[in-house]
Design a protein around this motif. Structure first.
Motif, PDB file in Angstrom:
ATOM      1  N   UNK A  17       0.856  -1.191   0.000  1.00 14.09           N
ATOM      2  CA  UNK A  17       0.000   0.000   0.000  1.00 14.09           C
ATOM      3  C   UNK A  17       0.887   1.234   0.000  1.00 14.09           C
ATOM      4  N   UNK A  18       0.673   2.110  -0.973  1.00 13.92           N
ATOM      5  CA  UNK A  18       1.526   3.277  -1.169  1.00 13.92           C
ATOM      6  C   UNK A  18       0.711   4.559  -0.989  1.00 13.92           C
ATOM      7  N   UNK A  19       1.133   5.463  -0.092  1.00 16.47           N
ATOM      8  CA  UNK A  19       0.429   6.743   0.049  1.00 16.47           C
ATOM      9  C   UNK A  19       0.714   7.659  -1.136  1.00 16.47           C
ATOM     10  N   UNK A  73      -2.639   1.983  -4.447  1.00 21.24           N
ATOM     11  CA  UNK A  73      -2.385   3.410  -4.298  1.00 21.24           C
ATOM     12  C   UNK A  73      -3.449   3.992  -3.380  1.00 21.24           C
ATOM     13  N   UNK A  74      -3.020   4.594  -2.288  1.00 18.99           N
ATOM     14  CA  UNK A  74      -3.916   5.099  -1.248  1.00 18.99           C
ATOM     15  C   UNK A  74      -3.939   6.630  -1.296  1.00 18.99           C
ATOM     16  N   UNK A  89      -8.755   7.045   8.629  1.00 18.04           N
ATOM     17  CA  UNK A  89      -9.750   6.784   7.585  1.00 18.04           C
ATOM     18  C   UNK A  89      -9.093   6.136   6.370  1.00 18.04           C
ATOM     19  N   UNK A  90      -7.883   6.593   6.027  1.00 17.36           N
ATOM     20  CA  UNK A  90      -7.171   6.017   4.885  1.00 17.36           C
ATOM     21  C   UNK A  90      -6.863   4.544   5.144  1.00 17.36           C
ATOM     22  N   UNK A  91      -6.424   4.220   6.364  1.00 16.73           N
ATOM     23  CA  UNK A  91      -6.171   2.825   6.708  1.00 16.73           C
ATOM     24  C   UNK A  91      -7.427   1.982   6.633  1.00 16.73           C
ATOM     25  N   UNK A  92      -8.549   2.550   7.056  1.00 15.80           N
ATOM     26  CA  UNK A  92      -9.816   1.835   6.988  1.00 15.80           C
ATOM     27  C   UNK A  92     -10.257   1.587   5.558  1.00 15.80           C
ATOM     28  N   UNK A  93     -10.020   2.569   4.694  1.00 14.71           N
ATOM     29  CA  UNK A  93     -10.444   2.412   3.296  1.00 14.71           C
ATOM     30  C   UNK A  93      -9.673   1.308   2.589  1.00 14.71           C
ATOM     31  N   UNK A  94      -8.351   1.267   2.791  1.00 23.89           N
ATOM     32  CA  UNK A  94      -7.580   0.230   2.099  1.00 23.89           C
ATOM     33  C   UNK A  94      -7.887  -1.150   2.687  1.00 23.89           C
ATOM     34  N   UNK A 107       0.854  -4.829   3.273  1.00 24.34           N
ATOM     35  CA  UNK A 107       1.882  -4.058   3.967  1.00 24.34           C
ATOM     36  C   UNK A 107       1.814  -2.619   3.487  1.00 24.34           C
ATOM     37  N   UNK A 108       1.528  -1.718   4.404  1.00 25.80           N
ATOM     38  CA  UNK A 108       1.420  -0.301   4.063  1.00 25.80           C
ATOM     39  C   UNK A 108       2.735   0.409   4.316  1.00 25.80           C
ATOM     40  N   UNK A 109       3.153   1.211   3.365  1.00 24.72           N
ATOM     41  CA  UNK A 109       4.360   2.018   3.528  1.00 24.72           C
ATOM     42  C   UNK A 109       3.964   3.331   4.202  1.00 24.72           C
TER      43      UNK A 109
END
Length: 285
Positions: A17-19, A73-74, A89-94, A107-109
């Motif tokens: 997962x990329x911000x 892509x987040x 909220x971004x973590x919840x969406x992905x 795995x979120x960066x």
């Protein structure tokens, strides 16, 4: 959901997962992934409506040159607007995006976009917190679900420069999430399972976490003159219960006053099922 923190790795086989900030701006690791995949990420953004706005999510499937089968892509929006709530909220969406995608690990960066006021550890902890909250499901009575209908994702990792600091920041959030899950479990139980005595039994379990719990039964309530509560309970085969919880773990300060919450727990309400004749019905007889 298994939540973990680790140092960044771009060679993981988990979904990465990329911000991405508004305008399609990626962080350093996102740019590296794009280069490793021969521009697959920027090409995917160019051929979609994804441009990094808050709330947007875009999956790039099987990018060449990467071990992962998916890069997500987040969208994080404007960096100045990326606060603790927006990160959660971004973590919840992905999490919602990946929960039943077929992926088992993500795995979120947690790299903070330039201009964001959050530090990397807080950003990582809040991403994990949002993902943890979003992972909740009440499947206790869903006994006929097929395997392909159940969530596939069971591990959510957050990669950051200081995983120890992020883990410490997430610890109190994880406790809050556990409390939210307990509340949702109790709310979701049917009234023939969670009646007042059963509810009191569940609350008594909180003594293992350091709470002092006192349960007053119907006989005591009658003796105390709590007629309204007892009167309502007479409509049930189960006795009324009054549960008192006390947490005395706060540091003692002369200027600190006790804080009390008073709530009404209704395990079953028949107030809306009475049949009342409307005006004019007598004239129809």
């Amino acid at each position: 959901m298994n939540i973990s923190f680790a140092k960044p790795s771009l060679t993981t086989s988990a979904a990465i997962i990329v911000p991405v900030s508004s305008g399609g701006k990626m962080t350093r690791s996102g740019t590296r992934l794009d280069n490793m995949s021969d521009g697959a990420l920027t090409k995917a953004m160019a051929h979609s409506r994804f441009d990094g706005k808050s709330g947007q999510v875009l999956s790039v499937m099987a990018p060449a040159g990467l071990k992962t089968g998916r890069v997500v892509l987040m969208g994080c929006g404007e960096p100045k607007d990326l606060d603790a709530l927006a990160a959660a909220k971004a973590g919840g969406r992905v999490m919602g995006h990946l929960a039943d995608s077929g992926e088992t690990q993500a795995a979120a960066i947690a790299e903070v976009p330039k201009g964001c006021k959050l530090d990397a550890a807080t950003f990582a902890a809040r991403l994990a917190y949002g993902a943890q909250l979003r992972s909740y499901r009440f499947d206790k009575y869903r006994t006929t679900q097929k395997k392909e209908e159940k969530p596939s994702l069971n591990r959510f990792g957050v990669m950051c420069a200081d995983p120890t600091k992020a883990r410490a920041a997430h610890k109190p959030m994880a406790a809050v999430a556990d409390g939210v899950f307990l509340t949702r479990d109790l709310v979701s139980e049917p009234p023939n399972v969670l009646h007042p005595p059963a509810y009191a039994k569940e609350i008594r379990k909180l003594t293992r976490d350091g709470l002092k719990v006192e349960v007053m039964g119907q006989a005591r309530l009658e003796k105390m003159g709590m007629g309204a509560l007892v009167g309502v309970a007479l409509g049930s085969q189960h006795d009324a219960q009054l549960v008192i919880m006390q947490w005395n773990g706060a540091p003692k300060r002369a200027d600190q006053q006790p804080l009390a919450f008073v709530g009404k727990g209704v395990t079953f309400d028949t107030g809306g099922i009475s049949i009342k004749p409307s005006a004019g019905m007598e004239d129809m007889k």
